[in-house]
Design a protein around this motif. Structure first.
Motif, short mmCIF file in Angstrom:
data_model
loop_
_atom_site.label_atom_id
_atom_site.label_comp_id
_atom_site.label_asym_id
_atom_site.label_seq_id
_atom_site.Cartn_x
_atom_site.Cartn_y
_atom_site.Cartn_z
N LYS A 43 11.70 42.97 11.73
CA LYS A 43 10.76 43.79 10.91
C LYS A 43 9.49 44.05 11.92
O LYS A 43 9.04 44.95 11.50
CB LYS A 43 10.34 42.76 9.64
N THR A 44 8.96 43.23 12.45
CA THR A 44 7.55 43.48 13.16
C THR A 44 8.04 44.37 14.59
O THR A 44 7.23 45.13 14.84
CB THR A 44 7.16 42.01 13.86
N THR A 45 9.25 44.09 15.06
CA THR A 45 9.33 45.36 16.19
C THR A 45 9.31 46.76 15.39
O THR A 45 8.78 47.58 16.11
CB THR A 45 11.20 45.00 16.39
N LEU A 156 1.88 46.83 6.03
CA LEU A 156 1.34 45.34 6.16
C LEU A 156 2.57 44.29 6.64
O LEU A 156 3.50 44.35 5.86
CB LEU A 156 1.07 44.94 4.77
N ASP A 157 2.36 43.80 7.74
CA ASP A 157 3.48 43.07 8.14
C ASP A 157 3.28 41.40 7.64
O ASP A 157 2.35 40.80 8.08
CB ASP A 157 3.72 42.80 9.56
N GLU A 158 4.23 41.41 6.65
CA GLU A 158 4.04 39.66 6.00
C GLU A 158 2.71 39.47 5.62
O GLU A 158 2.17 38.30 6.04
CB GLU A 158 4.71 38.79 7.05
N PRO A 159 2.29 40.18 4.76
CA PRO A 159 0.71 39.99 4.17
C PRO A 159 0.52 38.58 3.55
O PRO A 159 -0.39 38.10 3.19
CB PRO A 159 0.26 41.12 3.42
#
Ligand SMILES: Nc1ncnc2c1ncn2[C@@H]1O[C@H](COP(=O)(O)OP(=O)(O)O)[C@@H](O)[C@H]1O
Ligand SMILES: [Mg+2]
Length: 303
Positions: A43-45, A156-159
């Motif tokens: 996901k972050t990648t 938004l990455d894992e907010p």
């Protein structure tokens, strides 16, 4: 349908390891797109690639219809705001002073800051310093940073990661407001599935760097099965009776089970009664997002 973000067989390799493996994703305009996957799924990648922090190894993507190899991409990225890593706040400053710093850094006017503070629910924090904020408040201030450039697309990455229940509610409500009042398309990643249900309008399920399923909330709702959840004195007897009926079921404990095959309740209770299996409670249940995802990927969820 108009898409804000589309990727086509996107790959990102670290050495021989494929963090993204032919990843294809389509984020419709106006959606809250929930990207769901376990830790390490990629996901972050993906977010780092579309925000320009990393280059893809192969494949392509387009943002607002502009391809990643197009010279206009840099300019197009201004329409996007992202919170990937925890943004660096000035701990000794108030929420508003933090945002003023940000507008100065970007060389833009600060006339909308009060609106932004209201949107993220920090309008009443006055002179309170950022260092005295709760984690949820800091998270929302981070999101306020990404709103300063007036984005049409927010990533938004894992907010919700690490927030307490109250913080989760506040961030969820803020995401809804940004989407509904401002019309901002939002891509949000999470490994905690049930946080995204009732929030996302679309889902992409990601596993080993690959999107294994993409669907709208409506489609997901249809795909999630309804079951009859029962509590009985002995699920072994229940299983015997259900096997005799050729029904599909899942046992959770010596007392709890879900029955997936639709059936009349009275004949079932009578058949159980004959074998001294007594029903304590019975209720209709909708399969959760978590359980649906488990069915897709198999194995134990590590969230
Ligand atoms: N800079 C890097 N070098 C090597 N491997 C990496 C790097 N960044 C991420 N990875 C690996 O890529 C995979 C996907 O990571 P990531 O995108 O952070 O997953 P997620 O955000 O879904 O938890 C993981 O196996 C991770 O260890
Ligand atoms: Mg991540």
């Amino acid at each position: 349908m108009e898409y804000i973000l589309q990727t086509q067989k996107l790959c990102k390799k670290y050495g021989k390891f494929k963090a993204l493996n032919d990843l294809t994703i389509n984020v419709p305009k106006g959606s809250i797109y929930g990207m769901v996957g376990r830790n390490g799924a990629g996901k972050t990648t993906l977010i780092r690639v579309i925000t320009g922090l990393n280059n893809p190894t192969s494949g392509e993507f387009s943002l607002f219809g502009v391809k990643n190899n197009d010279g206009k991409l840099l300019e197009t990225r201004r329409k996007m705001g992202a919170v990937v890593e925890t943004p660096s706040l000035h701990p000794e400053m108030s929420a508003k002073d933090n945002l003023i710093q940000q507008t100065k850094a970007l060389g833009i006017s600060d006339e909308k800051l009060d609106d932004i503070l209201k949107l993220v629910g920090l309008a009443n924090t006055g002179k309170k310093k950022a260092k005295n904020f709760s984690l949820g408040m800091r998270q929302r201030l981070g999101i306020a940073f990404s709103l300063v450039g007036d984005p049409e697309f927010l990533v938004l990455d894992e907010p919700i990661n690490g927030l307490d229940p109250q913080g989760i509610i506040e961030v969820r409500e803020m995401i809804m407001r940004l989407n509904q009042e401002k019309g901002i398309t939002i891509l949000i990643s999470s490994h905690i599935l049930d946080e995204l249900s009732r929030l996302a309008t679309h889902y992409g399920f990601i596993e080993h760097g690959h999107v294994i399923k993409e669907m709208s909330a409506e489609e997901l709702d249809k795909a999630c099965r309804t079951s009859l959840h029962v509590n009985v004195n002995d699920t072994n007897i229940l299983a015997e009776v259900l096997n005799g009926m050729g029904a599909e079921y899942r046992l959770y404990s010596p007392n709890e089970a879900d029955i997936f095959t639709p059936m009349q309740v009275t004949p079932l209770v009578l058949a159980l009664n004959e074998k001294n299996c007594f029903v304590n409670t019975m209720s209709e249940r909708h399969e959760s997002l978590e359980s649906y995802f488990m069915g897709l990927v198999g194995g134990v969820h590590n969230g």
